[in-house]
Enzyme design. Structure first.
Site, short mmCIF file in Angstrom:
data_model
loop_
_atom_site.label_atom_id
_atom_site.label_comp_id
_atom_site.label_asym_id
_atom_site.label_seq_id
_atom_site.Cartn_x
_atom_site.Cartn_y
_atom_site.Cartn_z
N HIS A 36 0.80 -1.23 0.00
CA HIS A 36 0.00 0.00 0.00
C HIS A 36 0.82 1.27 0.00
O HIS A 36 0.26 2.35 0.15
CB HIS A 36 -0.92 0.06 1.22
CG HIS A 36 -2.01 -0.95 1.22
ND1 HIS A 36 -3.26 -0.70 0.73
CD2 HIS A 36 -2.01 -2.23 1.64
CE1 HIS A 36 -4.01 -1.78 0.87
NE2 HIS A 36 -3.28 -2.73 1.42
N LYS A 38 -8.00 13.87 4.26
CA LYS A 38 -7.09 12.71 4.28
C LYS A 38 -6.10 12.93 5.41
O LYS A 38 -6.03 14.03 5.96
CB LYS A 38 -6.37 12.58 2.94
CG LYS A 38 -5.80 13.91 2.40
CD LYS A 38 -5.23 13.75 1.00
CE LYS A 38 -6.24 13.89 -0.11
NZ LYS A 38 -6.56 12.62 -0.74
N ARG A 39 -5.32 11.91 5.75
CA ARG A 39 -4.31 12.12 6.77
C ARG A 39 -3.37 13.25 6.37
O ARG A 39 -3.15 13.51 5.20
CB ARG A 39 -3.51 10.82 6.99
CG ARG A 39 -4.26 9.78 7.77
CD ARG A 39 -4.61 10.28 9.17
NE ARG A 39 -3.46 10.25 10.03
CZ ARG A 39 -3.21 9.28 10.92
NH1 ARG A 39 -4.06 8.28 11.09
NH2 ARG A 39 -2.12 9.33 11.65
N LYS A 84 1.16 14.47 0.67
CA LYS A 84 -0.20 14.75 0.19
C LYS A 84 -0.39 16.24 -0.11
O LYS A 84 -1.37 16.65 -0.71
CB LYS A 84 -1.23 14.27 1.21
CG LYS A 84 -1.23 12.75 1.39
CD LYS A 84 -2.24 12.31 2.44
CE LYS A 84 -2.14 10.86 2.84
NZ LYS A 84 -2.80 9.93 1.91
N THR A 125 -8.39 6.86 -1.97
CA THR A 125 -9.76 6.37 -2.10
C THR A 125 -10.75 7.51 -1.86
O THR A 125 -11.90 7.41 -2.29
CB THR A 125 -10.04 5.20 -1.14
OG1 THR A 125 -9.47 5.51 0.14
CG2 THR A 125 -9.42 3.92 -1.65
N LYS A 147 -14.54 8.42 -3.59
CA LYS A 147 -15.76 8.76 -2.85
C LYS A 147 -16.30 10.12 -3.29
O LYS A 147 -17.51 10.30 -3.46
CB LYS A 147 -15.47 8.79 -1.33
CG LYS A 147 -15.14 7.43 -0.76
CD LYS A 147 -14.45 7.52 0.61
CE LYS A 147 -13.72 6.21 0.90
NZ LYS A 147 -12.72 6.35 1.99
C1 26W Z 1 3.93 0.92 9.93
C2 26W Z 1 3.26 2.23 9.84
C3 26W Z 1 2.33 2.26 8.70
C4 26W Z 1 0.97 2.10 8.91
C5 26W Z 1 0.11 2.12 7.85
C6 26W Z 1 2.81 2.42 7.43
C7 26W Z 1 1.96 2.43 6.38
C8 26W Z 1 0.61 2.26 6.58
C9 26W Z 1 -0.33 2.20 5.44
C10 26W Z 1 0.19 1.25 4.40
C11 26W Z 1 -0.56 3.55 4.89
C12 26W Z 1 -1.81 3.58 4.07
O1 26W Z 1 -2.91 3.63 4.60
N1 26W Z 1 -1.65 3.61 2.76
C13 26W Z 1 -2.75 3.99 1.89
O2 26W Z 1 -3.44 2.83 1.48
C14 26W Z 1 -4.60 3.20 0.76
C15 26W Z 1 -5.37 1.92 0.47
O3 26W Z 1 -4.66 1.15 -0.44
C16 26W Z 1 -4.22 3.95 -0.50
O4 26W Z 1 -5.40 4.38 -1.15
C17 26W Z 1 -3.38 5.17 -0.15
O5 26W Z 1 -2.91 5.79 -1.33
C18 26W Z 1 -2.20 4.75 0.71
O6 26W Z 1 -1.50 5.88 1.17
#
Ligand code: 26W
Length: 803
Positions: A350, A536-537, A542, A644, A648
């Site tokens: 992701h 978004k975060r 971003k 995403t 939406k």
């Molecule tokens: C370990 C810390 C950590 C926690 C969560 C690192 C990375 C994440 C996620 C992978 C971050 C995340 O939410 N990524 C997002 O995933 C969405 C669903 O696929 C995508 O639409 C977003 O572009 C992507 O940033």
């Protein structure tokens, strides 16, 4: 399900007396909510056990979707909708003098996720049940979800989110399905004399994993799948246990499922996080094997009946854990176990952000999971040995699992699965060509793309009822399960009446949101203005900052030329920053300070407003998205894996203002160049800059007058209250190289915003764009996404609706 209003009212009153010994009159919204929840549970019970029964009887292959996060949002209306009784219940309650919307507000929004990854998992389980895929979620039942965000003086402050305080009506504790998870201690292997090794454990800490199951209801199809979330508890003690050591142990053990890590930008190399990962992985895999063995098919057929999906690397320990069970408990030999494991596992990546890539120190795994570390090292040793015969040493060294004293989780996930996918076409290409290129050379056929999706049921049918009714009147309601049917709306692209009705729906939604903003923030916003939304975060890539710098430029323009011909705008932000991400928090403070400045400047009137909603999450998204005119998707090209919120917002008729990043690329393909507003660097240009190092942010500051003015405002006292933040952000852009090319893309972004302003002035042109966006959004339904996972990765049946 069939349910008459009369029957519902009877059931409701009966349940109220049974659960609370109360009559309607004495009850309040809280009791009414729990009563309704319990009633729904009773309606679902039969289909839930029937579904499971049928899966077993038909010997269906089961999918287990392992995810550290499930960002579900409130479930009351979603459950009613999927059961097909939303309207009946709404009417029935209203007859009883109860407003369904008031009960909705009672339910806490379970924030068991950070953002995109967790929300994707939630959309997927809804779509999997609706597509009749035998698939279940597996995760952690965090006692505290993602923190509640408050703004104090413009700064983000985090408060605990105690979502379980009043209990969770949807879950069932399944004591009989609890399993034991082992941590720490020592392990040695002994020959059994029968061809396998027997591990002996000493001084291990045992943790009881207790599952809480919730029903995942399919839309109008009588299917009920399961979301299983694990909670950590102390195992039953014998009489010899010392009381104080018990209390101490209890705290340590319960902390495992206590709180969600609130960071999706930097991986946290903490022991507790590793414990969480192994805890739900081990519990989940053990429980799958236990269930599988009840079918007496022989463990060697596991991969024909079970698929395990790893949502990002957080659950990648599934691989050595399944190996452990196959080797140590099922006494399989290594080759067979490894073959089965690969065929069972699949993995989704992701993110390409290197900071987010998990690397665990080998000693940490050694201490916590002594048997697992042996298995990981053996996987790695065999990989190097076997692949070393086929590929050159550098390639193998760069792809091996154990390196520099760390276990690289993505490497383990790729080596131990039969499939790795990215989440949008561009993202998958970047994985293949750049980030994971060495793996692509070794395993080209493992790589594939599955573009993300969203459930149209939550994000349109529930969140935007006025639009739903308009669409139903125009094209019927088959899009509830065949979302590309939305394309039939295109027939109305030149139909003035429809376009006006669409405008009216949007206006209503904006009025409703404006009322909410007024009531919750005391800020008046004009529904005639363009509602321009970035939700978004908060993350540097971003580029909320790009948005903010542009807002400042508009502000100065209006100050200097009050007569400037700008259509009024309301800029709406929603974003949480990871508590340890200082830069993101500084940006939040800066946005809030700019909001103070602009919103209270009498010269500006209502030409410009800046709304930063507190505590953005699923419930707020459901309020904001229907009211949006413009969807800001402005990440630096190559950085957003998919996004995403772009999907939406488009589904709700917002026009996308975007860079060619993530799924924006595919949105452009589907709506066509005329129905999206693009700007900014392209991925290849970004990579060129990286290669030749010719980006000099400072030049843009020096040479671009507008930017110069705006950037100076950060450090010359123009923005009261954010001096320190202004300096820090100024420096990051002007002095330290502007990592995400904000200044480089500024002019192009401002020009794109002018195009938006012009387009919006012609209501028919604008509404036509909105309509095309809605009509083209069906392809981004998570129904299609999971159907592709089912057929192309998991090899399981699903009810496929033709695209
Ligand atoms: C370990 C810390 C950590 C926690 C969560 C690192 C990375 C994440 C996620 C992978 C971050 C995340 O939410 N990524 C997002 O995933 C969405 C669903 O696929 C995508 O639409 C977003 O572009 C992507 O940033």
């Amino acid at each position: 399900m069939d349910l008459s209003k009369r029957k519902f009212k009877e059931d409701f009153k009966k349940m109220l007396t049974e659960v609370y010994s109360m009559g309607l009159k004495e009850s309040e919204a809280t009791e009414q909510f729990f009563t309704l929840g319990n009633l729904i549970r009773s309606y679902v019970a039969k289909n839930w056990s029937r579904t499971n029964q049928a899966y077993i009887e038909k010997g269906k292959k089961q999918v287990y979707y392992f995810s550290m996060e499930f960002l579900l949002g409130r479930m009351l209306k979603s459950n009613l909708l999927n059961l097909g009784i939303l309207e009946t219940v709404r009417d029935g309650l209203s007859d009883l003098g109860i407003d369904l919307e008031a009960l909705v507000q009672i339910e806490p929004d379970p924030g068991l996720g950070n953002g995109g990854l967790g929300r994707l998992a939630a959309c997927f389980i809804d779509s999997m049940a609706t597509s009749e895929i035998p698939a279940h979620g597996n995760g952690i039942r965090y006692k505290y979800g993602l923190f509640k965000q408050k703004f104090v003086n413009g700064y983000q402050v985090e408060l605990p989110e105690n979502w379980l305080q009043n209990g969770n009506v949807w879950e069932t504790r399944k004591m009989h399905a609890a399993v034991t998870v082992r941590f720490y201690g020592h392990v040695w292997l002994e020959h059994s004399g029968k061809g396998y090794l027997v591990p002996h454990y000493e001084d291990a800490q045992e943790v009881l994993a207790v599952p809480y199951d919730s029903a995942v209801i399919g839309f109008n199809n009588e299917i009920v799948n399961t979301l299983r979330l694990w909670s950590a508890e102390v195992p039953p003690q014998d009489e010899s246990t010392d009381y104080w050591s018990f209390i101490h142990q209890r705290n340590e053990i319960e902390s495992i499922s206590e709180v969600l890590y609130p960071d999706d930008s930097n991986y946290e190399g903490r022991l507790l996080r590793l414990k969480q990962e192994y805890f739900f992985v081990s519990a989940g895999v053990q429980s799958i094997i236990r269930h599988y063995k009840k079918m007496h098919l022989g463990i060697e057929h596991l991969a024909e009946k079970v698929a395990i999906h790893i949502n990002d690397t957080h659950p990648a320990l599934c691989i050595p854990e399944l190996m452990r069970i196959l080797l140590d408990e099922e006494h399989m030999d290594w080759e067979h176990a490894w073959h089965l494991t690969i065929n069972t596992m699949s993995y989704t990546n992701h993110t390409i952000m290197t900071e987010a890539m998990e690397k665990w120190p080998i000693e940490m795994i050694q201490t916590l999971l002594p048997r697992i570390v042996q298995i990981i090292c053996e996987i790695d040793r065999r990989y190097v040995m076997e692949m070393g015969r086929l590929f050159d040493t550098d390639l193998i060294q760069s792809t091996r699992i154990v390196e520099g004293g760390h276990v690289r989780m993505a490497h383990m996930a790729i080596i131990g699965s039969h499939s790795i996918n990215g989440v949008a076409q561009l993202h998958t290409n970047i994985l293949k060509e750049k980030v994971l290129h060495p793996f692509y050379l070794i395993y080209p056929s493992k790589f594939n793309n599955k573009t993300n999706g969203i459930t149209q049921r939550r994000w349109l049918m529930l969140a935007n009822e006025p639009l739903r009714h308009l669409i139903d009147r125009k094209i019927g309601n088959e899009w509830a399960t065949m979302p590309t049917e939305l394309k039939m709306l295109k027939a109305f692209r030149e139909d003035k009446r429809t376009l006006q009705e669409l405008a009216e729906v949007k206006r209503q939604n904006k009025v409703r949101f404006a009322r909410f903003v007024e009531e919750s923030m005391g800020l008046e916003i004009n529904p005639e203005a363009i509602f321009d939304v970035q939700i978004k975060r908060l993350h540097a890539y971003k580029r909320q900052l790009l948005n903010l710098l542009h807002i400042l430029s508009l502000y100065f323009k209006l100050k200097e030329h009050p007569e400037a011909d700008l259509h009024p705008r309301v800029f709406i932000f929603g974003a949480k920053a990871a508590p340890s991400y200082t830069y993101a928090k500084q940006i939040i403070k800066l946005i809030n300070s700019v909001a103070e400045l602009i919103n209270h400047d009498p010269d500006i009137h209502d030409k410009l407003k800046l709304v930063f909603v507190e505590n953005y999450g699923v419930s707020l998204a459901e309020r904001i998205i229907p009211a949006a005119d413009v969807s800001e998707q402005i990440s630096l090209a190559s950085k957003e894996a998919s996004g995403t919120s772009n999907m939406k917002l488009m589904l709700n008729g917002a026009v996308t203002l975007a860079t060619l990043d993530g799924a924006n690329v595919e949105i452009r393909e589907h709506v066509g160049e005329d129905n999206i507003v693009l700007f900014g660097l392209r991925t290849d240009e970004v990579y060129h800059y990286y290669k030749d190092g010719t980006y000099h942010a400072h030049d843009y500051y020096e040479k671009n007058q507008v930017l110069h003015r705006v950037l100076n405002a950060l450090i010359d006292g123009t923005i009261p209250g954010a001096e320190a933040e202004g300096y820090a952000i100024f420096d990051s852009l002007v002095r330290y190289g502007d990592e995400y090319f904000v200044l480089r893309d500024f002019d192009d972004y401002a020009a794109a915003q002018e195009r938006i302003d012009r387009l919006y002035r012609d209501s028919l042109i604008w509404q036509k764009m909105a309509l095309i966006n809605i009509a083209s959004a069906g392809i981004f339904s998570s129904d299609y996404t999971v159907q592709q996972y089912a057929s192309q990765i998991w090899d399981v049946s699903s009810k496929v609706h033709r695209i």
